[in-house]
Design an enzyme around this catalytic site. Structure first.
Site, PDB file in Angstrom:
ATOM      1  N   ASN A  54     -12.889  -3.336   2.385  1.00 28.22           N
ATOM      2  CA  ASN A  54     -13.789  -2.194   2.497  1.00 28.22           C
ATOM      3  C   ASN A  54     -14.769  -2.257   1.326  1.00 28.22           C
ATOM      4  O   ASN A  54     -14.373  -2.529   0.201  1.00 28.22           O
ATOM      5  CB  ASN A  54     -12.995  -0.885   2.457  1.00 28.22           C
ATOM      6  CG  ASN A  54     -12.096  -0.731   3.677  1.00 28.22           C
ATOM      7  OD1 ASN A  54     -12.436  -1.179   4.765  1.00 28.22           O
ATOM      8  ND2 ASN A  54     -10.946  -0.109   3.502  1.00 28.22           N
TER       9      ASN A  54
ATOM     10  N   HIS B 223     -10.120  -5.536  -3.296  1.00 27.71           N
ATOM     11  CA  HIS B 223      -8.769  -5.729  -2.768  1.00 27.71           C
ATOM     12  C   HIS B 223      -8.849  -6.106  -1.301  1.00 27.71           C
ATOM     13  O   HIS B 223      -9.612  -5.511  -0.539  1.00 27.71           O
ATOM     14  CB  HIS B 223      -7.902  -4.482  -2.953  1.00 27.71           C
ATOM     15  CG  HIS B 223      -8.544  -3.204  -2.507  1.00 27.71           C
ATOM     16  ND1 HIS B 223      -9.513  -2.558  -3.251  1.00 27.71           N
ATOM     17  CD2 HIS B 223      -8.375  -2.463  -1.390  1.00 27.71           C
ATOM     18  CE1 HIS B 223      -9.896  -1.466  -2.608  1.00 27.71           C
ATOM     19  NE2 HIS B 223      -9.229  -1.393  -1.473  1.00 27.71           N
TER      20      HIS B 223
ATOM     21  N   ASP C 200       0.846  -1.197   0.000  1.00 26.34           N
ATOM     22  CA  ASP C 200       0.000   0.000   0.000  1.00 26.34           C
ATOM     23  C   ASP C 200       0.885   1.252   0.000  1.00 26.34           C
ATOM     24  O   ASP C 200       1.912   1.310   0.675  1.00 26.34           O
ATOM     25  CB  ASP C 200      -0.921  -0.012   1.227  1.00 26.34           C
ATOM     26  CG  ASP C 200      -2.086   0.941   1.079  1.00 26.34           C
ATOM     27  OD1 ASP C 200      -3.230   0.462   0.958  1.00 26.34           O
ATOM     28  OD2 ASP C 200      -1.859   2.176   1.083  1.00 26.34           O
TER      29      ASP C 200
ATOM     30  N   GLN D 122     -14.643   2.421   1.000  1.00 26.36           N
ATOM     31  CA  GLN D 122     -13.897   1.903  -0.152  1.00 26.36           C
ATOM     32  C   GLN D 122     -13.573   3.078  -1.075  1.00 26.36           C
ATOM     33  O   GLN D 122     -14.458   3.866  -1.412  1.00 26.36           O
ATOM     34  CB  GLN D 122     -14.728   0.869  -0.904  1.00 26.36           C
ATOM     35  CG  GLN D 122     -14.010   0.251  -2.093  1.00 26.36           C
ATOM     36  CD  GLN D 122     -14.874  -0.762  -2.843  1.00 26.36           C
ATOM     37  OE1 GLN D 122     -16.057  -0.939  -2.524  1.00 26.36           O
ATOM     38  NE2 GLN D 122     -14.293  -1.410  -3.823  1.00 26.36           N
TER      39      GLN D 122
ATOM     40  N   HIS E 140      -6.963  -5.964   2.127  1.00 24.16           N
ATOM     41  CA  HIS E 140      -5.844  -5.344   2.840  1.00 24.16           C
ATOM     42  C   HIS E 140      -5.295  -6.410   3.789  1.00 24.16           C
ATOM     43  O   HIS E 140      -6.048  -6.920   4.639  1.00 24.16           O
ATOM     44  CB  HIS E 140      -6.310  -4.178   3.715  1.00 24.16           C
ATOM     45  CG  HIS E 140      -6.865  -2.992   2.984  1.00 24.16           C
ATOM     46  ND1 HIS E 140      -6.177  -1.813   2.838  1.00 24.16           N
ATOM     47  CD2 HIS E 140      -8.071  -2.806   2.385  1.00 24.16           C
ATOM     48  CE1 HIS E 140      -6.931  -0.935   2.180  1.00 24.16           C
ATOM     49  NE2 HIS E 140      -8.085  -1.512   1.897  1.00 24.16           N
TER      50      HIS E 140
HETATM   51  P1  5GP Z   1      -9.753   1.252   0.061  1.00 20.45           P
HETATM   52  O1  5GP Z   1      -9.877   2.548   0.794  1.00 20.45           O
HETATM   53  O2  5GP Z   1     -10.426   1.322  -1.294  1.00 20.45           O
HETATM   54  O3  5GP Z   1     -10.157   0.058   0.853  1.00 20.45           O
HETATM   55  O4  5GP Z   1      -8.199   1.031  -0.167  1.00 20.45           O
HETATM   56  C1  5GP Z   1      -7.478   1.603  -1.198  1.00 20.45           C
HETATM   57  C2  5GP Z   1      -6.034   1.573  -0.762  1.00 20.45           C
HETATM   58  O5  5GP Z   1      -5.245   1.803  -1.915  1.00 20.45           O
HETATM   59  C3  5GP Z   1      -5.646   2.626   0.257  1.00 20.45           C
HETATM   60  O6  5GP Z   1      -5.121   1.996   1.423  1.00 20.45           O
HETATM   61  C4  5GP Z   1      -4.614   3.486  -0.461  1.00 20.45           C
HETATM   62  O7  5GP Z   1      -3.564   3.895   0.377  1.00 20.45           O
HETATM   63  C5  5GP Z   1      -4.117   2.552  -1.552  1.00 20.45           C
HETATM   64  N1  5GP Z   1      -3.684   3.219  -2.757  1.00 20.45           N
HETATM   65  C6  5GP Z   1      -4.326   4.222  -3.428  1.00 20.45           C
HETATM   66  N2  5GP Z   1      -3.643   4.561  -4.522  1.00 20.45           N
HETATM   67  C7  5GP Z   1      -2.569   3.732  -4.573  1.00 20.45           C
HETATM   68  C8  5GP Z   1      -1.496   3.600  -5.496  1.00 20.45           C
HETATM   69  O8  5GP Z   1      -1.389   4.295  -6.507  1.00 20.45           O
HETATM   70  N3  5GP Z   1      -0.571   2.639  -5.219  1.00 20.45           N
HETATM   71  C9  5GP Z   1      -0.639   1.838  -4.118  1.00 20.45           C
HETATM   72  N4  5GP Z   1       0.327   0.938  -3.944  1.00 20.45           N
HETATM   73  N5  5GP Z   1      -1.636   1.952  -3.224  1.00 20.45           N
HETATM   74  C10 5GP Z   1      -2.590   2.890  -3.451  1.00 20.45           C
END
Ligand code: 5GP
Length: 114
Positions: free
Chosen positions: A87, A100, A30, A94, A102
């Site tokens: 999420n 995805h 992440d 999300q 985590h």
């Molecule tokens: P969500 O909030 O959708 O459950 O998680 C998305 C995750 O993607 C977040 O923890 C955020 O830090 C990560 N993330 C967003 N953009 C990028 C990116 O460009 N590269 C990587 N490696 N992680 C990302």
């Protein structure tokens, strides 16, 4: 389905620190880690979120979940334990519409989550 940042990572159009890859999944660190180890695992067969798994095959979901466990082992987390979070949607906070997991590890987790 909308094209997301994770589609671009999967296509190697933008860089990511890859942690693991096999026929079913890609795992990468992440960008904003919330624990000493924070890796995201995406299935290569895209779904927009975990809710869409209600329409996916048991075989695909099974292969994905087995791969999530393999990634945790690969990261050296299975002895001490770790947390897996999905999420979903607005209330689930999300932010990327590509399912995805985590994987969070390397420290004691707390409950309830925020
Ligand atoms: P969500 O909030 O959708 O459950 O998680 C998305 C995750 O993607 C977040 O923890 C955020 O830090 C990560 N993330 C967003 N953009 C990028 C990116 O460009 N590269 C990587 N490696 N992680 C990302």
């Amino acid at each position: 389905m909308e094209d997301t940042i994770f589609d671009k990572i999967l296509r190697r159009e933008i860089p990511a620190k890859i942690a693991y890859e096999d026929d079913h999944v890609l795992a990468f660190h992440d960008l904003h880690p919330q624990a000493p180890v924070h890796v995201l695992v995406i299935p290569k067969k895209k779904q927009p979120g975990i809710q869409a798994f209600s329409g996916a095959s048991s075989e695909d979901i099974g292969a994905y979940m087995v791969a999530v466990a393999k990634v945790a082992t690969h990261l050296g987390l299975d002895a001490a334990g770790y947390r897996v979070v999905f999420n979903q949607g607005k209330y689930g906070q999300q932010t990327v519409a590509y399912v995805h997991a985590h994987i969070l590890g390397g420290r004691q987790m707390e409950w309830p989550p925020g």
